[in-house]
Structures are given as C-alpha cells and as structure tokens.
Write a protein that holds these residues in place. Structure first.
Motif, PDB file in Angstrom:
ATOM      1  N   UNK A  32       0.813  -1.220   0.000  1.00 37.83           N
ATOM      2  CA  UNK A  32       0.000   0.000   0.000  1.00 37.83           C
ATOM      3  C   UNK A  32       0.846   1.270   0.000  1.00 37.83           C
ATOM      4  N   UNK A  33       1.899   1.370   0.825  1.00 39.77           N
ATOM      5  CA  UNK A  33       2.685   2.613   0.810  1.00 39.77           C
ATOM      6  C   UNK A  33       3.340   2.888  -0.542  1.00 39.77           C
ATOM      7  N   UNK A  34       3.775   1.826  -1.236  1.00 39.20           N
ATOM      8  CA  UNK A  34       4.433   2.028  -2.525  1.00 39.20           C
ATOM      9  C   UNK A  34       3.443   2.493  -3.588  1.00 39.20           C
ATOM     10  N   UNK A  35       2.239   1.899  -3.599  1.00 40.71           N
ATOM     11  CA  UNK A  35       1.237   2.327  -4.574  1.00 40.71           C
ATOM     12  C   UNK A  35       0.772   3.746  -4.267  1.00 40.71           C
ATOM     13  N   UNK A  36       0.612   4.068  -2.982  1.00 38.61           N
ATOM     14  CA  UNK A  36       0.216   5.423  -2.600  1.00 38.61           C
ATOM     15  C   UNK A  36       1.262   6.429  -3.060  1.00 38.61           C
ATOM     16  N   UNK A  37       2.536   6.123  -2.820  1.00 37.91           N
ATOM     17  CA  UNK A  37       3.609   7.038  -3.212  1.00 37.91           C
ATOM     18  C   UNK A  37       3.675   7.186  -4.726  1.00 37.91           C
ATOM     19  N   UNK A  38       3.455   6.096  -5.448  1.00 39.78           N
ATOM     20  CA  UNK A  38       3.491   6.163  -6.907  1.00 39.78           C
ATOM     21  C   UNK A  38       2.378   7.052  -7.441  1.00 39.78           C
ATOM     22  N   UNK A  39       1.169   6.894  -6.908  1.00 45.08           N
ATOM     23  CA  UNK A  39       0.059   7.730  -7.359  1.00 45.08           C
ATOM     24  C   UNK A  39       0.299   9.195  -7.009  1.00 45.08           C
ATOM     25  N   UNK A  40       0.848   9.448  -5.831  1.00 42.64           N
ATOM     26  CA  UNK A  40       1.148  10.826  -5.436  1.00 42.64           C
ATOM     27  C   UNK A  40       2.196  11.451  -6.355  1.00 42.64           C
ATOM     28  N   UNK A  41       3.096  10.638  -6.855  1.00 38.26           N
ATOM     29  CA  UNK A  41       4.169  11.134  -7.709  1.00 38.26           C
ATOM     30  C   UNK A  41       3.662  11.584  -9.072  1.00 38.26           C
ATOM     31  N   UNK A  42       2.640  10.921  -9.597  1.00 42.54           N
ATOM     32  CA  UNK A  42       2.217  11.203 -10.978  1.00 42.54           C
ATOM     33  C   UNK A  42       0.918  11.981 -11.092  1.00 42.54           C
ATOM     34  N   UNK A  43       0.137  12.060 -10.034  1.00 40.16           N
ATOM     35  CA  UNK A  43      -1.219  12.610 -10.148  1.00 40.16           C
ATOM     36  C   UNK A  43      -1.242  14.019 -10.718  1.00 40.16           C
ATOM     37  N   UNK A  44      -0.268  14.855 -10.375  1.00 42.79           N
ATOM     38  CA  UNK A  44      -0.281  16.256 -10.789  1.00 42.79           C
ATOM     39  C   UNK A  44      -0.190  16.421 -12.298  1.00 42.79           C
ATOM     40  N   UNK A  45       0.345  15.414 -12.997  1.00 42.90           N
ATOM     41  CA  UNK A  45       0.589  15.549 -14.437  1.00 42.90           C
ATOM     42  C   UNK A  45      -0.574  15.070 -15.292  1.00 42.90           C
ATOM     43  N   UNK A  46      -1.627  14.550 -14.695  1.00 45.24           N
ATOM     44  CA  UNK A  46      -2.753  14.022 -15.467  1.00 45.24           C
ATOM     45  C   UNK A  46      -3.548  15.156 -16.106  1.00 45.24           C
ATOM     46  N   UNK A  47      -4.104  14.881 -17.252  1.00 37.45           N
ATOM     47  CA  UNK A  47      -4.839  15.886 -18.007  1.00 37.45           C
ATOM     48  C   UNK A  47      -6.285  16.001 -17.530  1.00 37.45           C
ATOM     49  N   UNK A  48      -6.808  17.221 -17.578  1.00 36.91           N
ATOM     50  CA  UNK A  48      -8.230  17.467 -17.327  1.00 36.91           C
ATOM     51  C   UNK A  48      -8.896  18.048 -18.570  1.00 36.91           C
ATOM     52  N   UNK A  49      -8.245  17.923 -19.715  1.00 28.70           N
ATOM     53  CA  UNK A  49      -8.746  18.460 -20.976  1.00 28.70           C
ATOM     54  C   UNK A  49      -9.749  17.477 -21.575  1.00 28.70           C
ATOM     55  N   UNK A  50     -11.001  17.916 -21.694  1.00 34.39           N
ATOM     56  CA  UNK A  50     -12.054  17.041 -22.211  1.00 34.39           C
ATOM     57  C   UNK A  50     -11.800  16.632 -23.653  1.00 34.39           C
ATOM     58  N   UNK A  51     -10.983  17.399 -24.378  1.00 34.12           N
ATOM     59  CA  UNK A  51     -10.699  17.064 -25.768  1.00 34.12           C
ATOM     60  C   UNK A  51      -9.622  15.991 -25.892  1.00 34.12           C
ATOM     61  N   UNK A  52      -9.015  15.609 -24.759  1.00 33.56           N
ATOM     62  CA  UNK A  52      -7.997  14.561 -24.759  1.00 33.56           C
ATOM     63  C   UNK A  52      -8.392  13.480 -23.757  1.00 33.56           C
ATOM     64  N   UNK A  53      -9.493  12.780 -24.021  1.00 32.57           N
ATOM     65  CA  UNK A  53      -9.994  11.811 -23.032  1.00 32.57           C
ATOM     66  C   UNK A  53      -9.030  10.694 -22.722  1.00 32.57           C
ATOM     67  N   UNK A  54      -8.139  10.366 -23.671  1.00 29.85           N
ATOM     68  CA  UNK A  54      -7.184   9.278 -23.434  1.00 29.85           C
ATOM     69  C   UNK A  54      -6.155   9.642 -22.371  1.00 29.85           C
ATOM     70  N   UNK A  55      -6.052  10.936 -22.032  1.00 31.45           N
ATOM     71  CA  UNK A  55      -5.093  11.372 -21.019  1.00 31.45           C
ATOM     72  C   UNK A  55      -5.765  11.691 -19.688  1.00 31.45           C
ATOM     73  N   UNK A  56      -7.065  11.475 -19.588  1.00 34.28           N
ATOM     74  CA  UNK A  56      -7.803  11.785 -18.366  1.00 34.28           C
ATOM     75  C   UNK A  56      -7.764  10.654 -17.358  1.00 34.28           C
ATOM     76  N   UNK A  57      -6.634  10.000 -17.263  1.00 37.99           N
ATOM     77  CA  UNK A  57      -6.477   8.889 -16.338  1.00 37.99           C
ATOM     78  C   UNK A  57      -5.001   8.619 -16.098  1.00 37.99           C
ATOM     79  N   UNK A  58      -4.739   7.569 -15.366  1.00 36.17           N
ATOM     80  CA  UNK A  58      -3.371   7.157 -15.049  1.00 36.17           C
ATOM     81  C   UNK A  58      -3.149   5.766 -15.628  1.00 36.17           C
ATOM     82  N   UNK A  59      -2.084   5.624 -16.403  1.00 40.45           N
ATOM     83  CA  UNK A  59      -1.755   4.325 -16.979  1.00 40.45           C
ATOM     84  C   UNK A  59      -1.164   3.426 -15.907  1.00 40.45           C
ATOM     85  N   UNK A  60      -1.723   2.231 -15.747  1.00 37.95           N
ATOM     86  CA  UNK A  60      -1.144   1.164 -14.928  1.00 37.95           C
ATOM     87  C   UNK A  60      -0.519   0.173 -15.899  1.00 37.95           C
ATOM     88  N   UNK A  61       0.790   0.055 -15.861  1.00 37.54           N
ATOM     89  CA  UNK A  61       1.534  -0.817 -16.773  1.00 37.54           C
ATOM     90  C   UNK A  61       2.183  -1.910 -15.934  1.00 37.54           C
TER      91      UNK A  61
END
Length: 262
Positions: A32-61
């Motif tokens: 849990x701490x590692x997943x929490x830290x990972x999400x905290x690290x990337x969340x700020x860069x996610x898009x909120x642009x409705x014209x780019x729906x493919x970027x309105x999320x976080x990729x889990x690879x």
C-alpha cells in the motif's frame, strides 16, 4: 517566446504511435505505501482536458514484478513504479480514470499489501474489507517508454526547499498564454552554473544557457518529487527538463521548457 512543443510532439496521439493496451486479466499484490507514493508522484501531471480523453487517467503498466504508473497532459509527464507479487501472466496495461485513481488512493492508508485486479475493462482495488472498482478508459495511451531513456544531460543537485523558495520569491517573466485554455501563466527562468549550482534569473538576463518553464508546473513537480534533495537534468534547450530523485530514478517528472526569444 515560443510554445512548449517538444514534449507535446513526442506524445501527440495524432502523430505518434500509442501504447497498445493489453487488458488481459491480472491479479497482483502491491504494498500500500508504494502504490500510494506512486500515485502521489504522478497525479499532478494528469490531463483534465475534455478534448484529450485518453489522457484523463493514469496508466497502470504491469510487467513482471513491477507496476509502472504514468500520467501526462502533453506539457508534462510523470512516471513512478511499485513492486508487485503474484502476476505471472503477460504484460497488462490499463488506463484508470482519475476519479477511480483518486478513490484508490483514498484507501491506501495502511502498511499492508493491497490486491489489484484487472478483468478486461474493469479494475478493482481491495484493501482489508474495503474495495473500490470501476471501468477503465477505453482509450490508448501515448507510448511513454519512448521518453524514459532520454539522452543524459547536465545534472544539478538542488535542495528542494531552497529551490522552491527561490522560485516562489524570485522574478518571473511576462506571462504567456496556454494553448489549451487561453489562460496566462508565469515563467521561471534559471540556469545551472559551472559549479553545479542553480540560479533563478532576473528579467533581462539572457544567458544562452537559461531554461524557462511554467513555474506552477515546476513547483508541482518539486512537491511530487517528495525528497529533500532532487536532481535537475537539462539536455538540449528544447529537450524536456527531468526532475529525478537521487535514490529512485524510476520515479521522475518531465517538463517541457518554453523557448526564449531575445
């Protein structure tokens, strides 16, 4: 001043190959701490642009024993990773919409391992007796792997608090206008000196080694870096600025500089 086109060009879904999402069933455990830290690290860069729906999320690879999480709005990108166990199948990739990613983060308050499951287009996170689940985004995601191994550039170690204060209290250049929403933003201009220190430059300082970035984006990246010391890596004047951790180079942010025209 020119626009920040380089990172957008590299990530533009209209011009470049996308990550071919593989959403076969997968079940794995993640601390849990590692997943929490990972999400905290990337969340700020996610898009909120409705014209780019493919970027309105976080990729889990998910591949082998590693989970990479990635977010981008084409002007910046953030990558982080967490260890996993239990996944013995093929590489699995899924884009988790931001509301679901935020609901997952809200559950990650303990130290135990949590269970992550992907069943075609459904993603579930279980922790103890709590669960959150939802549909993944039915869109492909830019191929972030093309940017992970950028050519090495000049590096400067910075004390995060000191650098933040210099940005917050230092001069800014005249506001630009963001292409995506027409709103102005401030630029911070800095350079790395020969002895490896970083100087926030005053207006009128037109040294050829100066780098200009969206100040708000840079401050967000420093916060997401979550370290007392970070590494700034500067390549060519038009190349992305990388913000890395000294102890974890698998987690980093990329910001596209804005070209300064004298």
């Amino acid at each position: 001043m020119g626009s920040a086109r380089g990172l957008r060009a590299l990530l533009d879904h209209r011009e470049n190959p996308m990550t071919s999402l593989r959403t076969a069933a997968a079940r794995l455990s993640v601390p849990a701490p590692e997943l929490a830290a990972a999400l905290d690290t990337v969340r700020f860069a996610a898009s909120t642009d409705a014209e780019l729906p493919m970027l309105g999320g976080i990729l889990f690879d998910i591949e082998g024993e590693e989970l990479h999480v990635v977010a981008t709005d084409r002007y910046r990108m953030a990558v982080a990773q967490a260890r996993t166990t239990g996944h013995g199948g093929p590489r699995t990739q899924v884009v988790v919409p931001l509301p679901l990613a935020d609901a997952m983060r809200a559950l990650l308050t303990g130290e135990e391992a949590v269970q992550l499951a992907v069943d075609d287009d459904r993603v579930t996170l279980e922790t103890g007796n709590r669960q959150t689940a939802g549909q993944s985004l039915g869109h492909e995601f830019p191929d972030y792997r093309r940017l992970v191994h950028l050519p090495a550039g000049r590096r400067a170690h910075v004390d995060t608090a000191t650098f933040r204060q210099a940005l917050e209290t230092g001069p800014v250049r005249a506001s630009e206008t963001r292409e995506q929403d027409g709103e102005p933003y401030d630029l911070s201009v800095f350079r790395v000196t020969e002895n490896g220190s970083v100087i926030v430059c005053a207006d009128g300082d037109d040294d050829q080694n100066n780098v200009a970035v969206n100040r708000e984006f840079l401050l967000h990246a420093l916060t997401a870096g979550a370290r007392d010391e970070l590494i700034l890596e500067l390549g060519a004047p038009t190349a992305p600025l990388a913000i890395r951790r000294p102890d974890d180079e698998g987690a980093f942010s990329l910001l596209m500089p804005v070209r300064l025209e004298n």
